[in-house]
Scaffold this motif. Structure first.
Motif, PDB file in Angstrom:
ATOM      1  N   TYR A  73      26.946  18.040  38.639  1.00  0.00           N
ATOM      2  CA  TYR A  73      27.263  18.439  37.264  1.00  0.00           C
ATOM      3  C   TYR A  73      27.077  19.942  37.035  1.00  0.00           C
ATOM      4  O   TYR A  73      27.027  20.402  35.902  1.00  0.00           O
ATOM      5  CB  TYR A  73      26.408  17.649  36.274  1.00  0.00           C
ATOM      6  N   VAL A  74      26.977  20.715  38.097  1.00  0.00           N
ATOM      7  CA  VAL A  74      26.902  22.171  37.980  1.00  0.00           C
ATOM      8  C   VAL A  74      28.254  22.706  37.543  1.00  0.00           C
ATOM      9  O   VAL A  74      29.306  22.299  38.051  1.00  0.00           O
ATOM     10  CB  VAL A  74      26.488  22.820  39.320  1.00  0.00           C
ATOM     11  N   ARG A  75      28.241  23.635  36.570  1.00  0.00           N
ATOM     12  CA  ARG A  75      29.456  24.280  36.076  1.00  0.00           C
ATOM     13  C   ARG A  75      29.345  25.784  36.301  1.00  0.00           C
ATOM     14  O   ARG A  75      28.250  26.311  36.532  1.00  0.00           O
ATOM     15  CB  ARG A  75      29.617  23.997  34.573  1.00  0.00           C
ATOM     16  N   PRO A  76      30.463  26.520  36.212  1.00  0.00           N
ATOM     17  CA  PRO A  76      30.376  27.982  36.345  1.00  0.00           C
ATOM     18  C   PRO A  76      29.388  28.576  35.336  1.00  0.00           C
ATOM     19  O   PRO A  76      29.312  28.131  34.184  1.00  0.00           O
ATOM     20  CB  PRO A  76      31.815  28.438  36.055  1.00  0.00           C
ATOM     21  N   ALA A  77      28.641  29.587  35.773  1.00  0.00           N
ATOM     22  CA  ALA A  77      27.587  30.159  34.931  1.00  0.00           C
ATOM     23  C   ALA A  77      28.113  30.640  33.590  1.00  0.00           C
ATOM     24  O   ALA A  77      27.450  30.497  32.559  1.00  0.00           O
ATOM     25  CB  ALA A  77      26.909  31.303  35.678  1.00  0.00           C
ATOM     26  N   SER A  78      29.317  31.205  33.565  1.00  0.00           N
ATOM     27  CA  SER A  78      29.862  31.774  32.333  1.00  0.00           C
ATOM     28  C   SER A  78      30.139  30.715  31.274  1.00  0.00           C
ATOM     29  O   SER A  78      30.204  31.020  30.081  1.00  0.00           O
ATOM     30  CB  SER A  78      31.146  32.548  32.631  1.00  0.00           C
ATOM     31  N   GLU A  79      30.306  29.451  31.681  1.00  0.00           N
ATOM     32  CA  GLU A  79      30.607  28.388  30.716  1.00  0.00           C
ATOM     33  C   GLU A  79      29.365  27.921  29.965  1.00  0.00           C
ATOM     34  O   GLU A  79      29.466  27.356  28.874  1.00  0.00           O
ATOM     35  CB  GLU A  79      31.250  27.201  31.430  1.00  0.00           C
ATOM     36  N   ASN A  80      28.186  28.112  30.556  1.00  0.00           N
ATOM     37  CA  ASN A  80      26.934  27.716  29.917  1.00  0.00           C
ATOM     38  C   ASN A  80      26.915  26.223  29.573  1.00  0.00           C
ATOM     39  O   ASN A  80      26.474  25.817  28.496  1.00  0.00           O
ATOM     40  CB  ASN A  80      26.681  28.548  28.657  1.00  0.00           C
ATOM     41  N   ARG A  81      27.411  25.422  30.498  1.00  0.00           N
ATOM     42  CA  ARG A  81      27.459  23.975  30.328  1.00  0.00           C
ATOM     43  C   ARG A  81      26.970  23.307  31.618  1.00  0.00           C
ATOM     44  O   ARG A  81      26.972  23.902  32.693  1.00  0.00           O
ATOM     45  CB  ARG A  81      28.882  23.491  30.039  1.00  0.00           C
ATOM     46  N   GLY A  82      26.588  22.030  31.506  1.00  0.00           N
ATOM     47  CA  GLY A  82      26.232  21.257  32.674  1.00  0.00           C
ATOM     48  C   GLY A  82      24.861  21.591  33.230  1.00  0.00           C
ATOM     49  O   GLY A  82      23.984  22.105  32.527  1.00  0.00           O
ATOM     50  N   TYR A  83      24.673  21.303  34.507  1.00  0.00           N
ATOM     51  CA  TYR A  83      23.367  21.337  35.146  1.00  0.00           C
ATOM     52  C   TYR A  83      23.066  22.688  35.780  1.00  0.00           C
ATOM     53  O   TYR A  83      23.939  23.307  36.399  1.00  0.00           O
ATOM     54  CB  TYR A  83      23.305  20.249  36.229  1.00  0.00           C
ATOM     55  N   SER A  84      21.814  23.133  35.626  1.00  0.00           N
ATOM     56  CA  SER A  84      21.299  24.327  36.313  1.00  0.00           C
ATOM     57  C   SER A  84      20.164  23.896  37.224  1.00  0.00           C
ATOM     58  O   SER A  84      19.125  23.440  36.743  1.00  0.00           O
ATOM     59  CB  SER A  84      20.772  25.352  35.307  1.00  0.00           C
ATOM     60  N   PRO A  85      20.328  24.018  38.539  1.00  0.00           N
ATOM     61  CA  PRO A  85      19.265  23.612  39.470  1.00  0.00           C
ATOM     62  C   PRO A  85      18.070  24.568  39.406  1.00  0.00           C
ATOM     63  O   PRO A  85      18.166  25.676  38.864  1.00  0.00           O
ATOM     64  CB  PRO A  85      19.943  23.688  40.840  1.00  0.00           C
ATOM     65  N   PRO A  86      16.943  24.166  39.990  1.00  0.00           N
ATOM     66  CA  PRO A  86      15.784  25.070  40.078  1.00  0.00           C
ATOM     67  C   PRO A  86      16.149  26.359  40.815  1.00  0.00           C
ATOM     68  O   PRO A  86      16.946  26.359  41.745  1.00  0.00           O
ATOM     69  CB  PRO A  86      14.758  24.257  40.869  1.00  0.00           C
ATOM     70  N   LYS A  87      15.540  27.454  40.383  1.00  0.00           N
ATOM     71  CA  LYS A  87      15.703  28.771  40.996  1.00  0.00           C
ATOM     72  C   LYS A  87      17.171  29.235  41.035  1.00  0.00           C
ATOM     73  O   LYS A  87      17.566  29.990  41.913  1.00  0.00           O
ATOM     74  CB  LYS A  87      15.098  28.801  42.400  1.00  0.00           C
ATOM     75  N   SER A  88      17.971  28.798  40.066  1.00  0.00           N
ATOM     76  CA  SER A  88      19.337  29.304  39.954  1.00  0.00           C
ATOM     77  C   SER A  88      19.459  30.319  38.827  1.00  0.00           C
ATOM     78  O   SER A  88      20.532  30.869  38.599  1.00  0.00           O
ATOM     79  CB  SER A  88      20.316  28.149  39.704  1.00  0.00           C
ATOM     80  N   GLU A  89      18.352  30.594  38.123  1.00  0.00           N
ATOM     81  CA  GLU A  89      18.368  31.529  37.007  1.00  0.00           C
ATOM     82  C   GLU A  89      17.129  32.419  37.042  1.00  0.00           C
ATOM     83  O   GLU A  89      16.134  32.099  37.697  1.00  0.00           O
ATOM     84  CB  GLU A  89      18.405  30.778  35.664  1.00  0.00           C
ATOM     85  N   SER A  90      17.236  33.517  36.303  1.00  0.00           N
ATOM     86  CA  SER A  90      16.075  34.360  36.049  1.00  0.00           C
ATOM     87  C   SER A  90      16.266  34.984  34.674  1.00  0.00           C
ATOM     88  O   SER A  90      17.044  35.924  34.509  1.00  0.00           O
ATOM     89  CB  SER A  90      15.911  35.438  37.123  1.00  0.00           C
ATOM     90  N   LEU A  91      15.587  34.416  33.676  1.00  0.00           N
ATOM     91  CA  LEU A  91      15.791  34.849  32.289  1.00  0.00           C
ATOM     92  C   LEU A  91      15.420  36.307  32.079  1.00  0.00           C
ATOM     93  O   LEU A  91      15.984  36.975  31.214  1.00  0.00           O
ATOM     94  CB  LEU A  91      14.994  33.956  31.340  1.00  0.00           C
ATOM     95  N   SER A  92      14.484  36.839  32.870  1.00  0.00           N
ATOM     96  CA  SER A  92      14.102  38.239  32.673  1.00  0.00           C
ATOM     97  C   SER A  92      15.255  39.192  32.965  1.00  0.00           C
ATOM     98  O   SER A  92      15.308  40.290  32.414  1.00  0.00           O
ATOM     99  CB  SER A  92      12.884  38.591  33.537  1.00  0.00           C
ATOM    100  N   TYR A  93      16.206  38.770  33.819  1.00  0.00           N
ATOM    101  CA  TYR A  93      17.381  39.606  34.059  1.00  0.00           C
ATOM    102  C   TYR A  93      18.208  39.806  32.786  1.00  0.00           C
ATOM    103  O   TYR A  93      18.939  40.794  32.659  1.00  0.00           O
ATOM    104  CB  TYR A  93      18.273  38.976  35.132  1.00  0.00           C
ATOM    105  N   SER A  94      18.127  38.857  31.839  1.00  0.00           N
ATOM    106  CA  SER A  94      18.886  38.997  30.595  1.00  0.00           C
ATOM    107  C   SER A  94      18.393  40.175  29.771  1.00  0.00           C
ATOM    108  O   SER A  94      19.088  40.669  28.878  1.00  0.00           O
ATOM    109  CB  SER A  94      18.818  37.706  29.767  1.00  0.00           C
TER     110      SER A  94
END
Length: 347
Positions: A73-94
């Motif tokens: 259920y992973v979707r492209p990051a730009s869509e902001n939908r579906g599943y995000s697995p562990p260690k696939s993001e880093s909010l501090s980069y925002s």
């Protein structure tokens, strides 16, 4: 400095037919919280206990699936939908802040939101309002999430009416900014099966960040982890009271008020007990505003003594820059003020 405190505010006067005095008291309390903390505990919101219990059961059902099943259920990051697995993001980069290690936030998440089809006749497009993906191997998850989503959206709409009164703008002011709002419900899980995450000193639950939009309505269980940055640079533990929702402002609110209201930095630290992470769940409803709405400080918050701190930007542009940081690993170089606050924080 006074001790850090997130105030508890009963908004039932605005959910029902409260008296003018009762409503005015809510407005004053919300305005004070927005100016001093940027966070508040909301009670009297009217969300049934059963809807919250069903949501928790739905989260448990989905996040208990095998990791490989969830990854379908992973979707492209730009869509902001579906599943995000562990260690696939880093909010501090925002915020343009480098994490200790790249894409290090250990939580997993599932996002749903408004689609373009829900706003016929508007300027909403699928590029900004992607369609949802729903798991096909769960039974409780989808109906429970849909119900809570509608309830959280109602609470967000109630809060924007309170905001309009507090900011002394027309009561329908936010209608023009949120008539086809980008709304997202992000469900988070902070405990993972043994062996899926290495427990070490660099582990981050969710990195320092501000929320992107107008207002966030958060349900969370009462496990420690959420920390909020105080005005003195200290990080403070916050967990919801019984029956309360945590509400915080996002960047759109700060920009509209020229930082009179606070988009407060927060993070989630993993509570590691006896070598394992204690289970923590949350569901954050983000009410972000119309993609094509232009956000700039309101005129009555700008003066020769308080010049505009932000240039005009569309909600679309602002969110795209933040998502490119948190979900695609491209540092957001526009969040100068927020990054400076992270650098000045203690611990």
């Amino acid at each position: 400095m006074p001790s850090f405190r997130v105030p508890t505010i009963d908004i039932s006067a605005w959910v029902g037919r409260g008296s003018p005095d009762a409503r005015a008291a809510v407005v004053a309390a919300v305005d004070h919280a927005c100016r001093t903390v940027g966070f508040m505990q909301i009670v009297g919101h009217g969300i049934p206990d059963a809807a919250v219990a069903d949501l928790a059961a739905g989260l448990d059902e989905f996040f208990a699936l095998p990791l490989e099943a969830k990854k379908t259920y992973v979707r492209p990051a730009s869509e902001n939908r579906g599943y995000s697995p562990p260690k696939s993001e880093s909010l501090s980069y925002s915020l343009g802040v480098d994490p200790v290690t790249r894409m290090n936030d250990f939580f997993e998440a599932f996002n749903v939101g408004t689609s373009a089809a829900e706003y016929p006749g508007s300027t909403a497009t699928p590029e900004d309002y992607a369609a949802n993906t729903w798991p096909t191997d769960t039974t409780v998850f989808e109906p429970a999430v849909r119900t809570f989503y509608d309830e959280a959206r109602r609470v967000a709409h109630t809060l924007t009416r309170v905001f309009a009164a507090a900011l002394r703008v027309p009561e329908d002011f936010f209608d023009d900014l949120t008539g086809h709002s980008i709304d997202v419900l992000r469900m988070n899980n902070y405990a993972l099966p043994p062996g899926t995450i290495e427990l070490d000193g660099e582990l981050t639950g969710m990195g320092e960040h501000t929320d992107f939009g107008l207002v966030t309505v958060l349900w969370a269980d009462q496990v420690k982890g959420l920390q909020v940055l105080g005005s003195d640079g200290s990080w403070n533990d916050v967990s919801p009271a019984d029956g309360a929702l945590l509400v915080n402002l996002g960047d759109v609110a700060a920009r509209l008020t020229n930082d009179r209201w606070m988009s407060t930095l927060h993070r989630v630290k993993p509570p590691v007990i006896d070598g394992t992470i204690e289970r923590r769940r949350s569901a954050a409803f983000f009410h972000d505003g119309n993609a094509d709405a232009v956000i700039a400080p309101l005129p009555h918050f700008v003066s020769p003594d308080a010049p505009a701190l932000y240039d005009p930007v569309t909600v679309r542009e602002h969110i795209a820059a933040k998502l490119a940081g948190s979900r695609a690993g491209r540092r957001n170089v526009t969040a100068v003020r927020e990054a400076a606050r992270v650098a000045a924080s203690r611990g």
